[in-house]
Design an enzyme around this catalytic site. Sequence first.
Site, PDB file in Angstrom:
ATOM      1  N   SER A  99       0.825  -1.211   0.000  1.00  0.00           N
ATOM      2  CA  SER A  99       0.000   0.000   0.000  1.00  0.00           C
ATOM      3  C   SER A  99       0.856   1.257   0.000  1.00  0.00           C
ATOM      4  CB  SER A  99      -0.949  -0.036   1.200  1.00  0.00           C
ATOM      5  OG  SER A  99      -1.866   1.026   1.156  1.00  0.00           O
ATOM      6  N   ASP A 238      -2.364   6.521  -3.652  1.00  0.00           N
ATOM      7  CA  ASP A 238      -1.256   5.882  -2.939  1.00  0.00           C
ATOM      8  C   ASP A 238      -0.718   4.726  -3.765  1.00  0.00           C
ATOM      9  OD1 ASP A 238      -3.357   4.079  -2.608  1.00  0.00           O
ATOM     10  OD2 ASP A 238      -2.684   3.461  -0.619  1.00  0.00           O
ATOM     11  N   ASP A 240      -1.216   1.486  -3.888  1.00  0.00           N
ATOM     12  CA  ASP A 240      -2.069   0.446  -4.472  1.00  0.00           C
ATOM     13  C   ASP A 240      -3.459   0.954  -4.851  1.00  0.00           C
ATOM     14  OD1 ASP A 240      -3.234   0.721  -1.994  1.00  0.00           O
ATOM     15  OD2 ASP A 240      -3.148  -1.396  -1.453  1.00  0.00           O
ATOM     16  N   ASP A 242      -6.062   2.392  -3.080  1.00  0.00           N
ATOM     17  CA  ASP A 242      -7.278   2.433  -2.262  1.00  0.00           C
ATOM     18  C   ASP A 242      -7.460   3.801  -1.613  1.00  0.00           C
ATOM     19  OD1 ASP A 242      -5.210   2.139  -0.435  1.00  0.00           O
ATOM     20  OD2 ASP A 242      -6.123   0.488   0.667  1.00  0.00           O
TER      21      ASP A 242
END
Length: 458
Positions: A99, A238, A240, A242
């Site tokens: 992430s 960000d 990834d 989400d």
Amino acid sequence: MNTSTKLFGTAGIRGLLGKKVTADLIIKLSQAVVKMFPDEGIIVGHDARTSSESLAQYALATISINGAQVYDVGLCTFPVMAYMSQKLEHKIGIYITASHNPPEYNGVKLLFTGREFTEKEQEKLEQEIVLFDKIFHSNWDTIKNQRKIIDANNQYFNAIVQKINFKADNRTLIVDCANGPMSLLSPRIFSTLGFNVITLNSNIDGCFPGRLAEPSEENLSVLINLCKEKGAIGIAHDGDGDRVSFIDEQGNFVELSRINALLAQLSLTTNKSGIVVLSIDSSTCIDNSLDSSSVKVIRAPLGDLHTKSLELINNEERVIFAAEPWKPIFPLDWGLWIDGLFGAVVILKELVEKNCSLYTRIKSIPSFFSERRSYLVSEENANLIFNSLKNHLTTICAPYKKNVLDFDGLRFDFEDGTWILIRKSGTEPKIRIYFEAPTKEQFEWISSIVEKLEKLIK
């Protein structure tokens, strides 16, 4: 593997590559997933980190050699993986990502029918992982060919454009993709909807050369300056995809809880009434922005939004919105996964239909003074430091408190909306202190408490 070590934190498994997150872990985890779901198809995808594709290949090979049907999604965002895991032919998802963490980290998020694994599912998986000390092999005649899904981004793209169908007014957006997989998706969606899109850090690079992957104010100085210069809205993703952050047309970083407050309001407008689930570190400005006669606000541990929301939904409750800072979920309108891109499109539609700027629209959301601090500590001393902080905070705040939340850390709320939270990070060896107040005077008071606590952190 040490059976006393808890693998899952607040957002899947995460740690330094080669230490906590290894090829051996991915193999054991993949075998455990097959054992838990032997008859389900499994999709595997990954973010843009330098190690993610290789770790994903370990997962693909392990699932295949264990005799399960596996589908290779390849490089994609977390929302794309979550969307794809709703399909009947592949309900289980293994997504390799860390992430927003630095590039030397990696990890895994697990999905089941459009949501992350619940805490009970994670615990069961951990129990299975520690049982494996070798790679298992199915009989040669039961091994299934790996399949590739080459249009996952297109499937998600078509779904989101169809769901939120509006024509924008060619206003300028500056989109910072964090050198991650949102580069393949976000600018395309905004352009298709009718915005004039300028991209920043949209070349995929797992070293994150443009900025650190967390879309925090301190990491977005270039985007902030560009938005101020061009009078444009900034959207930052960000690592990834989400999370999402917003910069208004005057170059102001829009505080995360004010974005969630706006999204909660819009969800309430669409759905009329229901429950809003917020993480323990969420601002009371969200509560104050909602009609208390139409909505009930419930707080949950960080990383547990989907579990709490699912529990309520299974009890036939109407969960209309859930959120952590940066991370919105739209259970009724979209799905039970965190999706910053969907949230961004929802807000942009509101601005276009109201013919207003983000700066103007966000004025209706209460603005509190707030700060989020984190402190790197040694893993062996983290519990000792945290317990000391809890004891001191309890002593200081006991005479003033209105409400106490003692899950996922310790939070004290006061009558005027001031609050303070201390907690251990679930993804890094850090102690976090979050605090907020509606007035400058109260903020200075709560800051003085934080300064006393900081002396205990060594």
